[in-house]
Design a protein around this motif. Sequence first.
Motif, short mmCIF file in Angstrom:
data_model
loop_
_atom_site.label_atom_id
_atom_site.label_comp_id
_atom_site.label_asym_id
_atom_site.label_seq_id
_atom_site.Cartn_x
_atom_site.Cartn_y
_atom_site.Cartn_z
N ARG A 1 0.84 -1.19 0.00
CA ARG A 1 0.00 0.00 0.00
C ARG A 1 0.88 1.23 0.00
NH1 ARG A 1 -0.62 1.64 5.60
NH2 ARG A 1 0.27 0.05 7.01
N SER A 2 0.31 2.29 -0.52
CA SER A 2 1.03 3.56 -0.57
C SER A 2 0.01 4.69 -0.52
CB SER A 2 1.88 3.65 -1.83
OG SER A 2 2.49 4.93 -1.94
N GLY A 3 -0.12 5.33 0.65
CA GLY A 3 -1.08 6.42 0.79
C GLY A 3 -2.50 5.94 0.58
N SER A 4 -3.14 6.42 -0.46
CA SER A 4 -4.53 6.05 -0.74
C SER A 4 -4.62 4.93 -1.77
CB SER A 4 -5.29 7.28 -1.25
OG SER A 4 -4.72 7.72 -2.48
N ALA A 5 -3.53 4.22 -2.01
CA ALA A 5 -3.53 3.21 -3.06
C ALA A 5 -3.10 1.86 -2.52
CB ALA A 5 -2.62 3.63 -4.20
N VAL A 6 -3.64 0.80 -3.12
CA VAL A 6 -3.19 -0.57 -2.92
C VAL A 6 -2.45 -0.99 -4.18
CG1 VAL A 6 -3.91 -2.98 -2.67
CG2 VAL A 6 -5.05 -1.21 -1.33
N LEU A 7 -1.24 -1.52 -4.02
CA LEU A 7 -0.42 -1.93 -5.16
C LEU A 7 -0.47 -3.45 -5.27
CD1 LEU A 7 2.62 0.42 -4.47
CD2 LEU A 7 0.64 0.84 -5.93
N VAL A 8 -0.94 -3.94 -6.43
CA VAL A 8 -1.17 -5.37 -6.62
C VAL A 8 -0.14 -5.92 -7.60
CG1 VAL A 8 -2.88 -7.11 -7.28
CG2 VAL A 8 -3.64 -4.96 -6.25
N PRO A 9 0.50 -7.05 -7.27
CA PRO A 9 1.47 -7.66 -8.19
C PRO A 9 0.80 -8.13 -9.49
CG PRO A 9 1.65 -8.56 -5.98
CD PRO A 9 0.41 -7.76 -6.00
N LYS A 10 1.68 -8.52 -10.42
CA LYS A 10 1.17 -9.04 -11.68
C LYS A 10 0.80 -10.52 -11.48
CE LYS A 10 4.04 -5.88 -14.42
NZ LYS A 10 5.12 -5.76 -15.42
N VAL A 11 -0.48 -10.75 -11.19
CA VAL A 11 -0.96 -12.08 -10.85
C VAL A 11 -1.51 -12.77 -12.10
CG1 VAL A 11 -2.53 -13.43 -9.41
CG2 VAL A 11 -1.53 -11.30 -8.53
N ALA A 12 -0.99 -13.95 -12.40
CA ALA A 12 -1.53 -14.73 -13.51
C ALA A 12 -2.81 -15.43 -13.06
CB ALA A 12 -0.50 -15.77 -13.96
N LEU A 13 -3.84 -15.29 -13.85
CA LEU A 13 -5.15 -15.89 -13.52
C LEU A 13 -5.64 -16.72 -14.69
CD1 LEU A 13 -6.98 -12.83 -11.87
CD2 LEU A 13 -6.03 -14.84 -10.70
N ASP A 14 -5.81 -18.01 -14.43
CA ASP A 14 -6.39 -18.86 -15.46
C ASP A 14 -7.90 -18.60 -15.53
OD1 ASP A 14 -3.91 -19.95 -15.88
OD2 ASP A 14 -4.27 -21.71 -14.58
N ARG A 15 -8.51 -19.19 -16.52
CA ARG A 15 -9.95 -19.02 -16.72
C ARG A 15 -10.70 -19.38 -15.44
NH1 ARG A 15 -13.38 -23.03 -20.72
NH2 ARG A 15 -15.48 -22.39 -20.08
N GLY A 16 -11.55 -18.45 -14.95
CA GLY A 16 -12.38 -18.67 -13.77
C GLY A 16 -11.69 -18.42 -12.44
N GLN A 17 -10.38 -18.12 -12.42
CA GLN A 17 -9.69 -17.89 -11.16
C GLN A 17 -9.88 -16.45 -10.67
OE1 GLN A 17 -5.56 -19.11 -11.78
NE2 GLN A 17 -6.00 -21.12 -10.86
N TYR A 18 -9.72 -16.28 -9.35
CA TYR A 18 -9.88 -14.95 -8.77
C TYR A 18 -9.12 -14.91 -7.44
CZ TYR A 18 -13.26 -17.14 -5.61
OH TYR A 18 -13.85 -17.94 -4.68
N PHE A 19 -8.96 -13.71 -6.90
CA PHE A 19 -8.49 -13.53 -5.53
C PHE A 19 -9.21 -12.32 -4.97
CE2 PHE A 19 -5.59 -11.16 -8.24
CZ PHE A 19 -5.45 -9.95 -7.60
N LYS A 20 -9.16 -12.18 -3.63
CA LYS A 20 -9.88 -11.09 -2.98
C LYS A 20 -8.90 -10.24 -2.15
CE LYS A 20 -14.27 -13.52 -2.65
NZ LYS A 20 -15.41 -13.88 -1.78
N LEU A 21 -9.24 -8.97 -2.06
CA LEU A 21 -8.46 -8.02 -1.26
C LEU A 21 -9.37 -7.41 -0.21
CD1 LEU A 21 -6.49 -6.18 -4.09
CD2 LEU A 21 -5.70 -8.09 -2.69
N LEU A 22 -8.97 -7.56 1.07
CA LEU A 22 -9.69 -6.93 2.17
C LEU A 22 -8.89 -5.70 2.58
CD1 LEU A 22 -12.10 -7.09 4.10
CD2 LEU A 22 -10.63 -8.39 5.67
N VAL A 23 -9.48 -4.52 2.37
CA VAL A 23 -8.76 -3.26 2.55
C VAL A 23 -9.40 -2.47 3.70
CG1 VAL A 23 -7.95 -1.15 1.43
CG2 VAL A 23 -8.30 -3.23 0.08
N GLN A 24 -8.52 -1.99 4.62
CA GLN A 24 -9.00 -1.13 5.70
C GLN A 24 -8.63 0.31 5.36
OE1 GLN A 24 -7.95 -2.35 9.70
NE2 GLN A 24 -8.00 -0.23 10.44
N LEU A 25 -9.64 1.21 5.39
CA LEU A 25 -9.45 2.61 4.99
C LEU A 25 -9.64 3.52 6.19
CD1 LEU A 25 -11.49 2.57 1.66
CD2 LEU A 25 -9.02 2.29 1.92
N SER A 26 -9.16 4.73 6.05
CA SER A 26 -9.22 5.71 7.15
C SER A 26 -10.60 6.30 7.32
CB SER A 26 -8.21 6.84 6.90
OG SER A 26 -8.54 7.50 5.68
N GLY A 27 -11.46 6.13 6.37
CA GLY A 27 -12.80 6.69 6.46
C GLY A 27 -13.71 6.04 5.44
N GLY A 28 -14.94 6.52 5.38
CA GLY A 28 -15.89 5.95 4.44
C GLY A 28 -15.57 6.31 3.00
#
Length: 514
Positions: free
Chosen positions: A140-167
Amino acid sequence: MEWITAENVIALGTALLGVLVSVGVVWLDRFSPQRKRLGYRVQLNTPLHREENQDREVMTVREGEVVGMAPPANGSTLVLLRIENDRDLDISSDDYGASTEPHGLRITFGDRTVQGVVATVPAGWVSVRDDLERAPKLGRSGSAVLVPKVALDRGQYFKLLVQLSGGVADRDVKVDGSLQGGAIRRNRSTTPDEKAARFSPTSRAVTVVLTLCVIALAAIIVRERTPPPIGCATGTLTVTGSTAFAPVVREVKKQYEKDCAGATIILDPHGSTSGIRALADAGAGAEQGKGSPAVIALSDGRKPGGFPQLRESTVAVSLFALVLNDDIPVDNLTLDQIRRVYRGEITNWSQLVPGVDRPVLLISRDANSGTREVFQRRVLERNEPANSSLDCVNVDDTESKVIRCELDSTDRVLTTVAKLPGAIGYADLRSVGGHPGLHKVAIDGREPVLEKMSGPGYPYREIEYAYTWGAPPADSLTSSFLGYLTRGRGQDVIGTQGHLPCATPKGLKICGDG
């Protein structure tokens, strides 16, 4: 050309548009190069509230391992993002563009600061987890989440749970990056773990176009007046003859007058024989210069002899039934028993049913009745005995062997049979229903059931014929209504009224045999 009308041109153009759109979609799906697509969607966006003296951390689980995040502060928000490959082509780490180097994606949340981020991966997808942990790692950097270059085959996924300073509003969640040979697009479904919606913009466009085509065609169909099944004609026509078939003709008349404006059908039933004579009289007047008679006579069975000018058409097969007062516990009579009753050899029901001491009362129709004529020809094979009573109870002719009266309508016959103990009569099958106090009688064990009618079978049945004076002119109301009755929509009405149309395969065979 007659077919070139505004309605036809619109209909043809609409149909061609629908065909072209369908062909275009098939070409795109089958022959055009497919594009890769990385989708993302917000599945959770909820504020966190820290109670006083609460120092516990927010926890999540990944592959069975508990991973900690910063303790929540009042005003903090948790956002759950799902990153997914929602097309059929695999995405490799080399497919990510250079706009977010060295990472693959940059996710921002407006002006909110990212306080923590955790990735979760379904069990078994080791390569996805390894890509998230390989440098440059998820961060993370300030107001951004930095995501690596993830290889995803057909139908694959991942999830990110992010905590923020406000709504943060869902619309402020942005994913920056690029995908070679594809695109990064937001998906709108918020359901947890099923596959992304497959209803693509192309599919939506096709659905809209085809729906509009259907609506346009339906509007044209509604606007167009449905043409009658057989050419309509105007004028006035009299239909006379059979009283038993009159309820059917009444319904056909209503339907024809509804379909064919300007036509008036007068229904004047007085019995089959009476109707034949009325037609013959009208025809004789026509030969004297009065024009072709607009008259159709319906007859239960073929006309009597002596009317060579009349032309016949078969209409339907009708069933008739013997009816007996409920006071007599008899459900079946043999042909021989029926004939003995009507010959006056059986004058009291005790001769057939011991203990039932009731005189036999024969409730019959008058001489003009087609129902009576069918009964005499098909069942008795002789004429009924002479009329011997005016009130159907007392004998007026002392020489008569049996009490017999004649009535001028089917309804009067049924009402009288239901009222007088010991009474027996006959009527068309359709009219029998709804008269309490009487019941149908089988003949030789055969019941009057339309669905079981075939071959010789039940004897008390007859073909309904329609007669005209010669062949009526093709453009006349007589010809039009006759065709409507024998070949057109009238045949549907005949079926619903409890008769077998001659135009059906079974009816055609029975009507052809006569």
